[in-house]
Design a protein around this motif. Structure first.
Motif, PDB file in Angstrom:
ATOM      1  N   THR A  76       0.836  -1.211   0.000  1.00 16.17           N
ATOM      2  CA  THR A  76       0.000   0.000   0.000  1.00 16.17           C
ATOM      3  C   THR A  76       0.861   1.248   0.000  1.00 16.17           C
ATOM      4  O   THR A  76       0.564   2.224  -0.703  1.00 16.17           O
ATOM      5  N   ASP A  77       1.951   1.241   0.778  1.00 18.12           N
ATOM      6  CA  ASP A  77       2.870   2.382   0.794  1.00 18.12           C
ATOM      7  C   ASP A  77       3.370   2.708  -0.612  1.00 18.12           C
ATOM      8  O   ASP A  77       3.309   3.859  -1.066  1.00 18.12           O
ATOM      9  N   ILE A  78       3.879   1.686  -1.298  1.00 20.49           N
ATOM     10  CA  ILE A  78       4.462   1.927  -2.620  1.00 20.49           C
ATOM     11  C   ILE A  78       3.387   2.306  -3.628  1.00 20.49           C
ATOM     12  O   ILE A  78       3.567   3.231  -4.433  1.00 20.49           O
ATOM     13  N   ALA A  79       2.254   1.606  -3.581  1.00 19.36           N
ATOM     14  CA  ALA A  79       1.167   1.908  -4.522  1.00 19.36           C
ATOM     15  C   ALA A  79       0.671   3.330  -4.355  1.00 19.36           C
ATOM     16  O   ALA A  79       0.351   4.018  -5.341  1.00 19.36           O
ATOM     17  N   VAL A 202       3.445  -3.434  -7.892  1.00 24.67           N
ATOM     18  CA  VAL A 202       3.766  -2.029  -7.647  1.00 24.67           C
ATOM     19  C   VAL A 202       5.277  -1.839  -7.599  1.00 24.67           C
ATOM     20  O   VAL A 202       5.785  -0.777  -7.992  1.00 24.67           O
ATOM     21  N   CYS A 203       6.020  -2.841  -7.135  1.00 26.33           N
ATOM     22  CA  CYS A 203       7.483  -2.758  -7.200  1.00 26.33           C
ATOM     23  C   CYS A 203       7.952  -2.709  -8.651  1.00 26.33           C
ATOM     24  O   CYS A 203       8.865  -1.955  -9.001  1.00 26.33           O
ATOM     25  N   MET A 204       7.316  -3.501  -9.503  1.00 28.31           N
ATOM     26  CA  MET A 204       7.685  -3.501 -10.915  1.00 28.31           C
ATOM     27  C   MET A 204       7.318  -2.170 -11.565  1.00 28.31           C
ATOM     28  O   MET A 204       8.113  -1.574 -12.303  1.00 28.31           O
ATOM     29  N   ALA A 205       6.132  -1.668 -11.288  1.00 33.85           N
ATOM     30  CA  ALA A 205       5.693  -0.405 -11.883  1.00 33.85           C
ATOM     31  C   ALA A 205       6.550   0.759 -11.409  1.00 33.85           C
ATOM     32  O   ALA A 205       6.815   1.700 -12.163  1.00 33.85           O
TER      33      ALA A 205
END
Length: 243
Positions: A76-79, A202-205
Motif C-alpha cells: 500500500t505504501d508503494i502503490a 507495484v514494485c515492478m511499476a
C-alpha cells in the motif's frame, strides 16, 4: 474499446500517471528494508498450512497474520507513493472491462510460488476471473478526506495487526485463547495472495525490481495485475467481515 485502443490507454496511464509521478517511494530498497521476496516468503509457512486446513498454535497464527499485515502495508505504501492507487481508483471500471489474462505479467506467477501456492497459474486465473466478474472494486468511502481505496486498505491492515496482537501469548499463560474461525483464515489467505500480487506489481511499476521485462509488462501489465491483487485483498476482507 478495441484492443489497440485499450493498450494505448493503459500505456498512457503507465507513463503519464505512474512513471512521471516524480515520487520517490518511501519504501525504496535500502539497508533497512528486506527484499520483496523475503517479505512474501515470510507468509509462506502460514499460508500453506492454513490452505491445508492445519491448525497451529496461537503464536504461529499471530506470526502469520502479522506477516500478511507487513506485506499489505508495504504494498500500500508503494502503490500510494507512485500513484498506482489513484489510477486504480479513478479508472478501475475501464481497466477491468478491457483486461485479459494475457495482460498479467509472469512476475505474478513467481510471487504466488514464493507464497507457497502449488498451482500458481490456477490461483492467478481464479483471482483474475473474480475481479472480472465483479466489474469494479466497489470500495465504499470511509473518510471524506481520504481516498476510499487507501482508507480501506489501511483499515484491513489495522484489523490484521490487531488480530495478530490478540493472539500473541500473554506474559502469564492463560487457558482459552480463542483461534480465529476457519472462514477467517480463508479470507486471510485471499488477503495474503492479493498482497503478494500487489507488492510484486507495484514494485515492478515503480522500478524497484530489476527484471528483464518489456516496457509493456512493466507498464500496463503492472496496472492490470495491481487491480487483480487489490481486488483479491478486498474480497478476502469481505470474507473476514462475514465470519
Amino acid at each position: 474499446m478495441h484492443r489497440d485502443e485499450y493498450r494505448e490507454f493503459l500505456s498512457y496511464l503507465s507513463v503519464e500517471r505512474i512513471r512521471r509521478s516524480g515520487v520517490a517511494p518511501r519504501t525504496a530498497p535500502g539497508p533497512d528494508h528486506r527484499s520483496m521476496d523475503d517479505l512474501i516468503q515470510d507468509m509462506a509457512p502460514g499460508y500453506a498450512d492454513h490452505k491445508r486446513h492445519e491448525r497451529q498454535d496461537a503464536a504461529f497464527d499471530a506470526a502469520y497474520i502479522q506477516s500478511v499485515a507487513r506485506v499489505l502495508s508495504r504494498a500500500t505504501d508503494i502503490a500510494e507513493d507512485i500513484g498506482m492507487l489513484d489510477v486504480v481508483e479513478e479508472y478501475d471500471g475501464l481497466i477491468i472491462e478491457g483486461m485479459t489474462f494475457e495482460d498479467l505479467p509472469a512476475e505474478d506467477i513467481r510471487a504466488l510460488r514464493l507464497l507457497g501456492e502449488t498451482s500458481a497459474r490456477g490461483a492467478l486465473l481464479a483471482a483474475f476471473l473474480q475481479v472480472k466478474r465483479r466489474g469494479t472494486l466497489d470500495v465504499m468511502r470511509q473518510e471524506p478526506t481520504i481516498s476510499p481505496l487507501v482508507s480501506s486498505l489501511r483499515g484491513i491492515e489495522t484489523r490484521l495487526r490487531n488480530a495478530g496482537d490478540a493472539l500473541r501469548p500473554p506474559v502469564v499463560p492463560t487457558v482459552g485463547v480463542r483461534h480465529p474461525s476457519r472462514r477467517w483464515f480463508k479470507g486471510l489467505g485471499k488477503i495474503a495472495q492479493g498482497a503478494a500480487l500487489t507488492l510484486a506489481d507495484v514494485c515492478m511499476a515503480g522500478g524497484l525490481l530489476t527484471l528483464p521485462v518489456s516496457p509493456e509488462t512493466q507498464g500496463w501489465g503492472a496496472i492490470v495485475s495491481s487491480i487483480t491483487g487489490i481486488g483479491t485483498v478486498l474480497e478476502g476482507a469481505g470474507e473476514l467481515r462475514a465470519e
